[in-house]
Design an enzyme around this catalytic site. Structure first.
Site, PDB file in Angstrom:
ATOM      1  N   GLU A  35       9.670  -8.595  13.389  1.00 39.38           N
ATOM      2  CA  GLU A  35       8.415  -7.875  13.671  1.00 39.38           C
ATOM      3  C   GLU A  35       7.985  -6.944  12.535  1.00 39.38           C
ATOM      4  OE1 GLU A  35       9.059  -6.138  17.551  1.00 39.38           O
ATOM      5  OE2 GLU A  35       9.430  -8.075  18.452  1.00 39.38           O
ATOM      6  N   ASP A  91       8.738 -13.103  14.340  1.00 38.94           N
ATOM      7  CA  ASP A  91       7.648 -12.223  14.786  1.00 38.94           C
ATOM      8  C   ASP A  91       6.961 -12.778  16.030  1.00 38.94           C
ATOM      9  OD1 ASP A  91       5.833 -10.013  14.693  1.00 38.94           O
ATOM     10  OD2 ASP A  91       6.010 -10.016  12.509  1.00 38.94           O
ATOM     11  N   GLU A 145      12.098 -17.061  21.099  1.00 39.06           N
ATOM     12  CA  GLU A 145      12.166 -16.184  22.285  1.00 39.06           C
ATOM     13  C   GLU A 145      11.180 -16.639  23.361  1.00 39.06           C
ATOM     14  OE1 GLU A 145      11.773 -12.015  21.244  1.00 39.06           O
ATOM     15  OE2 GLU A 145      12.841 -12.284  19.365  1.00 39.06           O
TER      16      GLU A 145
HETATM   17  O1  G3I Z   1      21.593   0.059  27.725  1.00 40.75           O
HETATM   18  C1  G3I Z   1      20.710   1.010  28.316  1.00 40.75           C
HETATM   19  C2  G3I Z   1      21.319   1.596  29.555  1.00 40.75           C
HETATM   20  O2  G3I Z   1      22.488   2.313  29.203  1.00 40.75           O
HETATM   21  C3  G3I Z   1      20.288   2.507  30.226  1.00 40.75           C
HETATM   22  O3  G3I Z   1      20.812   2.991  31.426  1.00 40.75           O
HETATM   23  C4  G3I Z   1      19.003   1.761  30.513  1.00 40.75           C
HETATM   24  C5  G3I Z   1      17.922   2.650  31.110  1.00 40.75           C
HETATM   25  O4  G3I Z   1      16.644   2.292  30.673  1.00 40.75           O
HETATM   26  O5  G3I Z   1      18.525   1.226  29.300  1.00 40.75           O
HETATM   27  C6  G3I Z   1      19.418   0.317  28.688  1.00 40.75           C
HETATM   28  O6  G3I Z   1      18.844  -0.159  27.527  1.00 40.75           O
HETATM   29  C7  G3I Z   1      17.784  -1.087  27.671  1.00 40.75           C
HETATM   30  C8  G3I Z   1      18.163  -2.354  26.926  1.00 40.75           C
HETATM   31  O7  G3I Z   1      17.075  -3.269  26.946  1.00 40.75           O
HETATM   32  C9  G3I Z   1      19.386  -3.034  27.533  1.00 40.75           C
HETATM   33  O8  G3I Z   1      19.119  -3.410  28.832  1.00 40.75           O
HETATM   34  C10 G3I Z   1      16.526  -0.493  27.070  1.00 40.75           C
HETATM   35  O9  G3I Z   1      16.087   0.604  27.849  1.00 40.75           O
HETATM   36  C11 G3I Z   1      15.430  -1.537  27.008  1.00 40.75           C
HETATM   37  O10 G3I Z   1      14.325  -1.005  26.281  1.00 40.75           O
HETATM   38  C12 G3I Z   1      15.935  -2.760  26.285  1.00 40.75           C
HETATM   39  O11 G3I Z   1      14.899  -3.723  26.309  1.00 40.75           O
HETATM   40  C13 G3I Z   1      15.077  -4.805  25.421  1.00 40.75           C
HETATM   41  C14 G3I Z   1      13.931  -4.811  24.415  1.00 40.75           C
HETATM   42  O12 G3I Z   1      14.041  -5.957  23.571  1.00 40.75           O
HETATM   43  C15 G3I Z   1      13.939  -3.566  23.545  1.00 40.75           C
HETATM   44  O13 G3I Z   1      12.900  -3.604  22.658  1.00 40.75           O
HETATM   45  C16 G3I Z   1      15.032  -6.097  26.242  1.00 40.75           C
HETATM   46  O14 G3I Z   1      16.185  -6.162  27.072  1.00 40.75           O
HETATM   47  C17 G3I Z   1      15.013  -7.307  25.314  1.00 40.75           C
HETATM   48  O15 G3I Z   1      14.757  -8.470  26.053  1.00 40.75           O
HETATM   49  C18 G3I Z   1      13.891  -7.157  24.289  1.00 40.75           C
HETATM   50  O16 G3I Z   1      13.944  -8.250  23.413  1.00 40.75           O
HETATM   51  C19 G3I Z   1      12.914  -8.280  22.425  1.00 40.75           C
HETATM   52  C20 G3I Z   1      13.465  -8.960  21.196  1.00 40.75           C
HETATM   53  O17 G3I Z   1      14.636  -8.344  20.759  1.00 40.75           O
HETATM   54  C21 G3I Z   1      12.428  -8.975  20.065  1.00 40.75           C
HETATM   55  N1  G3I Z   1      11.201  -9.570  20.511  1.00 40.75           N
HETATM   56  C22 G3I Z   1      10.635  -9.036  21.743  1.00 40.75           C
HETATM   57  C23 G3I Z   1      11.678  -9.081  22.865  1.00 40.75           C
HETATM   58  C24 G3I Z   1      11.083  -8.606  24.165  1.00 40.75           C
HETATM   59  O18 G3I Z   1      10.716  -7.243  24.059  1.00 40.75           O
END
Ligand code: G3I
Length: 407
Positions: A193, A243, A311
Site C-alpha cells: 500500500e 496494493d 487478498e
Molecule cells: O491483537 C489485538 C488484540 O490484542 C486486541 O485485543 C484487539 C482489540 O481490537 O485487537 C487485536 O488486533 C487486531 C488485529 O487485526 C488482530 O486481530 C487489530 O485491532 C486490527 O486492526 C487488525 O486488523 C487487521 C488489519 O489488516 C489491520 O490493518 C485485519 O485482521 C487484517 O485482515 C487486515 O489485513 C489487511 C492486509 O494486511 C493488507 N490489506 C488490507 C487487509 C484488510 O484490511
C-alpha cells in the site's frame, strides 16, 4: 431411505442414463451437458454430494486448489491457531488450499516489535506446516505504513530519526527477516500500500523521512532500498509490490504502472504486482481486465513480470453502504456467485496467458473476515466461499463447476 442411499440410487440412474444416451447419439450431435461437467468423475461428484450440506473439511468435498491446479494455486489468509492438527480449521487448510498468508502474524508490529526483538514463531510454524504438506508460503508484509511500530521512526527522545538512520533500520529489518526464511518463504509482499487513494505516493513516515534520498527526482527510494535488500537476502524469492483498488481505479493502476516502470528501468528487482482485490458484489469485471492490462504493459520491460491476486474477498455491501445487515435473497446470491465466477474466469484467462499463478483469498470462512468489522463495525458480511459453520456455499460450487467446465 437415507439421503446417502437415495443419492447412490440417483447416481446409478445417472450413469445408466448417460451410458444409454451415449450409445444412442451420433458423434456430431452437440452434448447437452457441455459446460456443466467435463467427465464421468465430475458427473459423479455432482450427483453424489449434497451441495447444501457439505463441510469444507468433509472427505467427500472437492478441493478448491486441486480443481484449479492446472491454472493457479489457490490460497487463504489464516492464523497460527489454525495449524493445530486434528481441528476442522486445520483440515480445511490442508484440503482446500495450497498457498498461505498469515493474516497478521508476519507484519512489522508482530515480527519486529522493537529494535532488538524479532518474533519468528508464527511464520516458522507456517513454514514447518508448508514443508510437511507441500504448500507455498507468502510473507506479508515487510514494509507497510500500518501495523508498523513507532520505534522505526523515532529516537529515544521522541524525535523523528534522520533518513540515514531509517534506511539503516529498513535494511536491517528486511535483511534479517528475509535471510531467516531464505529458501522457505517463496513470495514476499516487500512493500504494501505505498500508493494513496488518489494514486500518488502515500504520505507515510517512510516517504516523509527518506524521500528523494538519492536526488534522482523521484521519492521511490525507500521502496527501491527495500526491494534491493530483499533480493540480496534471498535472490530466489519472488518479490511483490502489493496494493488495493488497482483492479477498480484506473488512475491508481496507472500510478502503479508508472512507478514500477521507472523502478524496473533502474534495475530494481521487482517481480510482480499483488492485487489485493477487496471487491464488492457490484464489481465490473471488464474494468478489472482493462486495469490489469495497464499493469501488464510492464512485461514490455520484463517479460517475466507477473501479477498475483493476494487478498481476494467480495463484500456484500458497496463501499458507501453503512448498513450492518444484508438480505441474502436468491437474486442477490445469484449476482454474488456470478461475479465471483466471472472473476475466476478472468483468472483462468490470465493464467493461460502466463501472467498469473496464484490466487489467495483473505480468509477461509465468512466468520473470520475483517469485513465483519470494517468499515462498519458489528456488520454481518458474507464475503468468502465457506460459511460460518464451515459449510461450502453456493459460490464455492459455482467455482467448482467453472473449473470442471473449463478442464
Ligand atoms: O491483537 C489485538 C488484540 O490484542 C486486541 O485485543 C484487539 C482489540 O481490537 O485487537 C487485536 O488486533 C487486531 C488485529 O487485526 C488482530 O486481530 C487489530 O485491532 C486490527 O486492526 C487488525 O486488523 C487487521 C488489519 O489488516 C489491520 O490493518 C485485519 O485482521 C487484517 O485482515 C487486515 O489485513 C489487511 C492486509 O494486511 C493488507 N490489506 C488490507 C487487509 C484488510 O484490511
Amino acid at each position: 431411505m437415507k439421503m446417502k442411499q437415495l443419492l447412490s440410487v440417483l447416481l446409478a440412474f445417472a450413469i445408466l442414463f448417460s451410458a444409454l444416451t451415449a450409445c444412442g447419439s451420433t458423434s456430431d450431435e452437440p452434448d447437452s451437458t457441455a459446460g456443466t461437467t467435463s467427465s464421468t468423475e465430475a458427473t459423479e461428484e455432482v450427483v453424489t454430494v449434497d451441495r447444501d450440506n457439505t463441510y469444507a473439511y468433509d472427505e467427500d468435498a472437492p478441493s478448491l486448489y486441486e480443481a484449479f491446479s492446472q491454472w493457479f494455486k489457490v490460497g487463504t489468509a489464516m492464523n497460527p491457531s489454525d495449524l493445530e492438527e486434528g481441528t476442522e480449521e486445520f483440515e480445511i487448510l490442508v484440503k482446500q488450499y495450497n498457498v498461505f498468508t498469515l493474516e497478521n502474524g508476519s507484519k512489522p508490529d508482530a515480527m519486529h516489535p522493537s529494535e532488538d526483538v524479532y518474533n519468528f514463531d508464527a511464520l516458522d510454524q507456517l513454514v514447518e506446516f508448508a514443508n510437511e504438506y507441500d504448500k507455498t508460503v507468502r510473507g506479508h508484509t515487510l514494509i507497510w505504513h500500518s501495523q508498523c511500530p513507532d520505534w522505526f521512526f523515532y529516537d529515544d527522545e521522541g524525535n523523528t530519526v534522520s533518513a540515514e538512520v531509517l534506511i539503516e533500520r529498513l535494511i536491517e529489518h528486511v535483511t534479517t527477516i528475509v535471510s531467516h526464511y531464505k529458501g522457505e518463504v517463496d513470495v514476499w509482499d516487500v512493500c504494501n500500500e505505498v500508493l494513496g487513494d488518489s494514486g500518488g505516493l502515500r504520505d507515510s513516515m517512510w516517504y516523509q523521512i527518506i524521500g528523494d534520498y538519492d536526488g534522482d527526482g523521484d521519492s521511490y527510494d525507500y521502496i527501491e532500498i527495500a526491494f534491493v535488500a530483499a533480493h540480496e537476502a534471498d535472490p530466489d524469492a519472488r518479490l511483490i509490490i502489493n496494493d488495493y483498488s488497482l483492479e477498480s481505479s484506473e488512475s491508481k493502476a496507472i500510478s502503479m504502472y508508472m512507478m514500477v516502470k521507472s523502478m524496473l528501468e533502474q534495475g530494481i528487482p521487482i517481480d510482480g504486482i499483488g492485487l489485493q482485490m477487496h471487491v464488492d458484489y457490484t464489481i465490473d469485471v471488464d474494468t478489472v481486465r482493462s486495469n490489469i492490462d495497464i499493469l501488464l504493459k510492464l512485461r514490455n520491460i520484463d517479460p517475466d513480470f507477473v501479477i498475483e491476486v493476494t487478498e481476494l474477498d467480495m463484500s456484500c455491501f458497496t463501499w458507501d453502504d453503512t448498513s450492518t445487515e444484508v438480505e441474502l435473497t436468491d437474486e442477490f446470491v445469484e449476482q454474488f456467485d456470478t461475479k465471483y465466477t466471472e472473476l475466476f474466469e478472468l483468472f483462468i484467462e490470465l493464467a493461460e496467458e502466463g501472467v498469473l499463478d496464484s490466487v489467495v483469498m483473505w480468509g477461509y470462512n465468512d466468520g473470520m473476515s475483517w469485513l465483519n468489522s470494517y468499515p462498519v463495525s458489528g456488520r454481518t458480511n458474507y464475503p468468502l466461499l465457506i460459511d460460518r459453520d464451515y459449510k461450502l456455499k453456493s459460490t464455492y460450487w459455482s467455482l467448482i463447476d467453472l473449473a470442471a467446465s473449463k478442464s
